[in-house]
Structure formats: structure tokens, C-alpha cells
Motif scaffolding. Structure first.
Motif, mmCIF file in Angstrom:
data_model
loop_
_atom_site.group_PDB
_atom_site.id
_atom_site.type_symbol
_atom_site.label_atom_id
_atom_site.label_comp_id
_atom_site.label_asym_id
_atom_site.label_seq_id
_atom_site.Cartn_x
_atom_site.Cartn_y
_atom_site.Cartn_z
ATOM 1 N N GLY A 1 0.832 -1.199 0.000
ATOM 2 C CA GLY A 1 0.000 0.000 0.000
ATOM 3 C C GLY A 1 0.865 1.247 0.000
ATOM 4 N N LYS A 2 0.338 2.326 0.561
ATOM 5 C CA LYS A 2 1.055 3.590 0.565
ATOM 6 C C LYS A 2 1.724 3.899 1.908
ATOM 7 C CE LYS A 2 -1.930 5.783 -2.918
ATOM 8 N NZ LYS A 2 -2.808 6.946 -3.203
ATOM 9 N N LEU A 3 1.189 3.344 2.998
ATOM 10 C CA LEU A 3 1.684 3.709 4.323
ATOM 11 C C LEU A 3 3.107 3.215 4.561
ATOM 12 C CD1 LEU A 3 1.258 4.961 7.078
ATOM 13 C CD2 LEU A 3 0.212 2.809 7.832
ATOM 14 N N LEU A 4 3.367 1.948 4.265
ATOM 15 C CA LEU A 4 4.683 1.383 4.535
ATOM 16 C C LEU A 4 5.789 2.098 3.764
ATOM 17 C CD1 LEU A 4 6.133 -0.814 6.155
ATOM 18 C CD2 LEU A 4 5.869 -2.323 4.184
ATOM 19 N N PRO A 5 5.646 2.321 2.452
ATOM 20 C CA PRO A 5 6.676 3.096 1.745
ATOM 21 C C PRO A 5 6.843 4.511 2.303
ATOM 22 C CG PRO A 5 5.309 1.913 0.179
ATOM 23 C CD PRO A 5 4.648 1.775 1.510
ATOM 24 N N ALA A 6 5.732 5.128 2.702
ATOM 25 C CA ALA A 6 5.806 6.487 3.249
ATOM 26 C C ALA A 6 6.581 6.499 4.565
ATOM 27 C CB ALA A 6 4.403 7.048 3.456
ATOM 28 N N LEU A 7 6.336 5.503 5.416
ATOM 29 C CA LEU A 7 7.069 5.399 6.679
ATOM 30 C C LEU A 7 8.553 5.161 6.425
ATOM 31 C CD1 LEU A 7 4.593 3.196 8.765
ATOM 32 C CD2 LEU A 7 5.140 5.598 9.170
ATOM 33 N N SER A 8 8.831 4.302 5.449
ATOM 34 C CA SER A 8 10.227 4.014 5.113
ATOM 35 C C SER A 8 10.936 5.254 4.575
ATOM 36 C CB SER A 8 10.288 2.881 4.078
ATOM 37 O OG SER A 8 11.614 2.589 3.721
ATOM 38 N N ASP A 9 10.263 5.998 3.706
ATOM 39 C CA ASP A 9 10.861 7.211 3.137
ATOM 40 C C ASP A 9 11.055 8.301 4.193
ATOM 41 O OD1 ASP A 9 10.915 6.014 0.661
ATOM 42 O OD2 ASP A 9 9.043 6.920 -0.026
ATOM 43 N N ALA A 10 10.320 8.197 5.288
ATOM 44 C CA ALA A 10 10.412 9.221 6.337
ATOM 45 C C ALA A 10 11.544 8.950 7.323
ATOM 46 C CB ALA A 10 9.089 9.305 7.102
ATOM 47 N N THR A 11 12.198 7.793 7.222
ATOM 48 C CA THR A 11 13.160 7.406 8.258
ATOM 49 C C THR A 11 14.345 8.364 8.367
ATOM 50 O OG1 THR A 11 14.152 5.849 6.664
ATOM 51 C CG2 THR A 11 12.571 4.957 8.247
ATOM 52 N N LEU A 12 14.852 8.857 7.244
ATOM 53 C CA LEU A 12 15.970 9.799 7.327
ATOM 54 C C LEU A 12 15.540 11.072 8.044
ATOM 55 C CD1 LEU A 12 18.818 10.722 6.717
ATOM 56 C CD2 LEU A 12 18.058 11.448 4.445
ATOM 57 N N GLY A 13 14.374 11.584 7.696
ATOM 58 C CA GLY A 13 13.874 12.777 8.371
ATOM 59 C C GLY A 13 13.648 12.544 9.851
ATOM 60 N N VAL A 14 13.124 11.379 10.203
ATOM 61 C CA VAL A 14 12.903 11.038 11.612
ATOM 62 C C VAL A 14 14.233 10.999 12.352
ATOM 63 C CG1 VAL A 14 12.163 9.209 13.186
ATOM 64 C CG2 VAL A 14 10.748 9.817 11.211
ATOM 65 N N TYR A 15 15.229 10.406 11.712
ATOM 66 C CA TYR A 15 16.558 10.360 12.328
ATOM 67 C C TYR A 15 17.077 11.774 12.592
ATOM 68 C CZ TYR A 15 21.466 9.266 13.114
ATOM 69 O OH TYR A 15 22.720 9.168 13.678
ATOM 70 N N LEU A 16 16.842 12.681 11.657
ATOM 71 C CA LEU A 16 17.363 14.040 11.787
ATOM 72 C C LEU A 16 16.651 14.838 12.873
ATOM 73 C CD1 LEU A 16 17.758 14.869 7.987
ATOM 74 C CD2 LEU A 16 19.604 14.421 9.617
ATOM 75 N N VAL A 17 15.339 14.652 13.015
ATOM 76 C CA VAL A 17 14.575 15.537 13.911
ATOM 77 C C VAL A 17 14.400 14.994 15.321
ATOM 78 C CG1 VAL A 17 13.284 16.404 11.923
ATOM 79 C CG2 VAL A 17 12.288 14.603 13.329
ATOM 80 N N HIS A 18 14.549 13.684 15.547
ATOM 81 C CA HIS A 18 14.130 13.148 16.847
ATOM 82 C C HIS A 18 14.931 13.691 18.043
ATOM 83 C CE1 HIS A 18 17.394 10.137 16.283
ATOM 84 N NE2 HIS A 18 17.360 10.039 17.594
ATOM 85 N N PRO A 19 16.244 14.007 17.925
ATOM 86 C CA PRO A 19 16.906 14.614 19.086
ATOM 87 C C PRO A 19 16.309 15.966 19.455
ATOM 88 C CG PRO A 19 18.533 13.719 17.575
ATOM 89 C CD PRO A 19 17.224 13.702 16.853
ATOM 90 N N MET A 20 15.845 16.706 18.441
ATOM 91 C CA MET A 20 15.183 17.976 18.704
ATOM 92 C C MET A 20 13.900 17.754 19.503
ATOM 93 S SD MET A 20 13.824 20.754 15.906
ATOM 94 C CE MET A 20 15.429 20.762 15.090
ATOM 95 N N LEU A 21 13.164 16.702 19.139
ATOM 96 C CA LEU A 21 11.932 16.392 19.858
ATOM 97 C C LEU A 21 12.218 15.939 21.287
ATOM 98 C CD1 LEU A 21 9.911 14.522 17.069
ATOM 99 C CD2 LEU A 21 9.700 16.899 17.829
ATOM 100 N N ILE A 22 13.336 15.225 21.476
ATOM 101 C CA ILE A 22 13.714 14.827 22.843
ATOM 102 C C ILE A 22 13.896 16.074 23.707
ATOM 103 C CG2 ILE A 22 15.529 13.785 24.260
ATOM 104 C CD1 ILE A 22 15.998 11.761 22.046
ATOM 105 N N GLY A 23 14.601 17.069 23.168
ATOM 106 C CA GLY A 23 14.819 18.310 23.918
ATOM 107 C C GLY A 23 13.524 19.050 24.194
ATOM 108 N N ILE A 24 12.626 19.056 23.214
ATOM 109 C CA ILE A 24 11.346 19.750 23.391
ATOM 110 C C ILE A 24 10.510 19.064 24.471
ATOM 111 C CG2 ILE A 24 9.141 20.285 22.280
ATOM 112 C CD1 ILE A 24 10.702 20.704 19.675
ATOM 113 N N VAL A 25 10.444 17.744 24.416
ATOM 114 C CA VAL A 25 9.661 16.997 25.405
ATOM 115 C C VAL A 25 10.214 17.222 26.802
ATOM 116 C CG1 VAL A 25 9.060 14.673 26.221
ATOM 117 C CG2 VAL A 25 8.878 15.231 23.787
ATOM 118 N N GLU A 26 11.532 17.218 26.934
ATOM 119 C CA GLU A 26 12.140 17.399 28.255
ATOM 120 C C GLU A 26 11.926 18.804 28.794
ATOM 121 O OE1 GLU A 26 16.163 16.272 27.572
ATOM 122 O OE2 GLU A 26 15.787 14.130 27.896
ATOM 123 N N LYS A 27 12.006 19.802 27.917
ATOM 124 C CA LYS A 27 11.898 21.182 28.381
ATOM 125 C C LYS A 27 10.458 21.626 28.617
ATOM 126 C CE LYS A 27 16.244 22.767 26.331
ATOM 127 N NZ LYS A 27 16.895 23.663 25.354
#
Length: 333
Positions: A265-291
Motif C-alpha cells: 500500500g502507501k503507508l509502509l513506503p511512506a514510513l520508510s521514506d520518512a526514516t531519514l527525516g525522523v533520524y534528523l529531527v528526533h533529538p530535537m523532539l527529545i529536547g522539546i519533550v524534556e523542556k
């Protein structure tokens, strides 16, 4: 043609990296230390999977044109390194962690802690054409491998001799560390495994192997930490025997589904294509959640870790998938 098992492998590896970075803030010599160390030790093998999947996608193809595939990807990853280094630098500047213009430039070159992956993938990707030529008997201009295995190391070493560690040129060359070429081994190993049929019984053998290796690695790491009096992940190295065995078991597990017909379907490829972006942004989200105080400090630590991990996964993938619909933002992920 997309390969569902590689999409699943990439998504699982990305989620595991999120957990690696989330768990890093929960190390202490308390009653939960053994569990946290086991969790951290068991996840190390997921990082080499990114290089192994790249090896499959690049080395298993019949033709590999550096000008059309390798160079554009290397340039894009290099650009992403500096763009995201600047983005995280803005956060540091806002937090008052940057005091001088020299500090600003140093931090821009050095990048945020997780961005090491981008230069490592750049050098690994650039080294793949000679390997591809060797595997497939293709002709390749000999100047290309000479630049990689001779000219670059000579330049790298010369800079180390002639410039101080504080110089910007020294820092720049160390961002693209020559040791990153070692990840070509994982790329080649991934391609080799993919070239061989994986019997279905490995589907049931690989997980226990991964679990056993993880338990042994955790035991070594716990013993080393206790003897030294500080957290010591002696087997955290991505080239340790335990990490190599973990990565091999995980990839073999996913490759057992290689020839299975599927309609992702469309969801699995979309999730896979998002992995690089997720890798890039998740430390920022860790800081936001903590603060922002979403997780109270007095919450039981393991519950706090679980909620942090779930929040990061629940936020990062939808956020990146939504951002990738915006033309200008899409290029940043």
C-alpha cells in the motif's frame, strides 16, 4: 521495484535508534541499571543495518553510474549535514550555549551528536562504485578508487600533521573521518547476505540468536561498568563482534521475507521514506519533550522512558511525513 522487507528493516532500525538515544539519559547505578544496559546493548546492531541496506540497494543492481546515483546522493547528504548542523546550532544559540563567533563556526562544523551518520554514509556511498565494479566485473576509471584509498588518506594525514586541532581545516577533515570507510564492510556484507537465499527456518533462529548475543553483550558491559565505577559500554562499538552478530541476525530475519508477495500500500513506503527525516529531527523532539515538562521528573524512570519513546515515535513519523508534503521542506529530509 520496492522491497517490503527492506522497508520494514529500515523502519525498525529507525525506531531502534530513537530508543537508543532515549535510553541514554537513563543510565545510573540503580536497581534498573541491568535492564537499561540490556536494552542499550540489544539495540546496537540496528545502526549498521542502514549501511547494509544501502549495500543491497547499490551493490546488487547490475549497473551503478556514479554520476547519476552516487555523487548526487553524497552531495545531498553532505548538504543535509550542514543544514541540520545549522538548525541545531540555532537551538544552542537560543539556549545561550554559544558565546563567540568562533564557537559558532566550531559547532557548525562539528555538528550535533547524531549527525555523524551523514558523513559516514557519504564516505561509504562514495566507496561503493569500486566495490560494485569488482563484484560485477565492470570497468571503472582507476583514478576514482585512487582518490578514495590514496589521495584522501594522504590529505587527511597531512592536515593532521600540519594543522592544529583547533584549526577549522582539521575539524572539517575529522568530520569526514577516514574510519567511516570501514562501513563499506557492512554494505558489502549486506549485499552478500542478500545474494544468498534465506531459508524460512532462519525466521525462527535469528531472533533467539539476536537475544542471546544481546544478553551476553549486556553481561560484559554490566561487568565492565561495575568494575570501573562508571557506565562503560565496552561492546557498544558498531564493529564489535556482538554488534556484527546482532546486525547479521536482524538482516537475515528480514530477508527471509524477500520473495514473499505483498501489497504494502502507501503507508509502509511512506514510513520508510520518512526514516531519514525522523533520524534528523528526533533529538530535537527529545529536547522539546524534556523542556516542556510533558514527563514529570518524579515519574518512575522506566515508565518515563517508555512514555518518552512512545511520544517520540508518535510525533516524529507523522511530523516528517507531513513536512515531506511541503516542496521546500521535503528537500531537508
Amino acid at each position: 521495484m520496492r522491497r517490503t522487507e527492506l522497508d520494514l528493516c529500515r523502519i525498525t532500525a529507525c525506531v531502534s535508534v530513537i530508543l537508543i538515544h532515549a535510553v541514554s539519559g537513563f543510565f545510573d547505578f540503580s536497581a534498573r541499571f541491568s535492564f537499561v544496559m540490556f536494552l542499550a546493548s540489544s539495540l546496537r546492531g540496528f545502526v549498521p543495518l542502514f549501511f547494509m541496506v544501502s549495500g543491497i540497494l547499490y551493490l546488487r543492481r547490475e549497473e551503478l553510474d556514479p554520476k547519476k546515483t552516487v555523487f548526487p546522493r553524497a552531495l545531498r547528504l553532505t548538504a543535509l549535514y550542514y543544514v541540520w548542523s545549522a538548525i541545531y546550532l540555532l537551538g544552542r544559540f537560543a539556549a545561550g550555549q554559544v558565546s563567540t563567533a568562533d564557537d559558532l563556526l566550531d559547532l557548525l562544523i562539528q555538528g550535533y551528536y547524531h549527525l555523524w551518520f551523514l558523513p559516514a554514509m557519504v564516505l561509504c556511498t562514495l566507496a561503493l562504485p569500486p566495490v560494485h565494479s569488482m563484484l560485477h566485473g565492470k570497468k571503472l576509471d582507476p583514478v576514482y578508487p585512487l582518490l578514495l584509498v590514496l589521495a584522501y588518506p594522504v590529505l587527511y594525514t597531512t592536515v593532521g600533521y600540519c594543522f592544529s586541532r583547533e584549526s577549522k581545516l582539521f575539524q572539517l577533515t575529522r568530520v569526514f573521518n577516514r574510519e567511516f570507510f570501514l562501513y563499506v564492510g557492512y554494505a558489502l556484507w549486506g549485499a552478500w547476505l542478500d545474494a544468498h537465499p534465506m531459508p524460512k527456518k532462519l525466521r525462527w533462529i535469528a531472533p533467539p540468536v539476536w537475544l542471546l548475543v544481546s544478553a551476553l553483550a549486556a553481561a560484559v558491559n554490566i561487568r565492565s561498568s561495575m568494575s570501573k565505577g562508571y557506565v562503560d559500554g565496552v561492546l557498544f562499538d558498531y564493529f564489535s563482534v556482538s554488534t556484527f552478530l546482532q546486525a547479521s541476525a536482524i538482516l537475515c530475519f528480514f530477508l527471509t521475507w524477500k520473495d514473499r508477495p505483498s501489497r504494502p500500500g502507501k503507508l509502509l513506503p511512506a514510513l520508510s521514506d520518512a526514516t531519514l527525516g525522523v533520524y534528523l529531527v528526533h533529538p530535537m523532539l527529545i529536547g522539546i519533550v524534556e523542556k516542556t515538562g510533558l514527563l514529570p521528573e518524579n515519574m518512575e524512570p522506566l515508565l518515563r522512558l517508555t512514555l518518552l519513546f512512545l511520544i517520540l515515535v508518535a510525533l516524529s513519523f507523522p511530523l516528517v511525513m507531513l513536512a515531506k508534503k511541503i516542496p521546500l521542506v521535503r528537500k531537508l529530509m
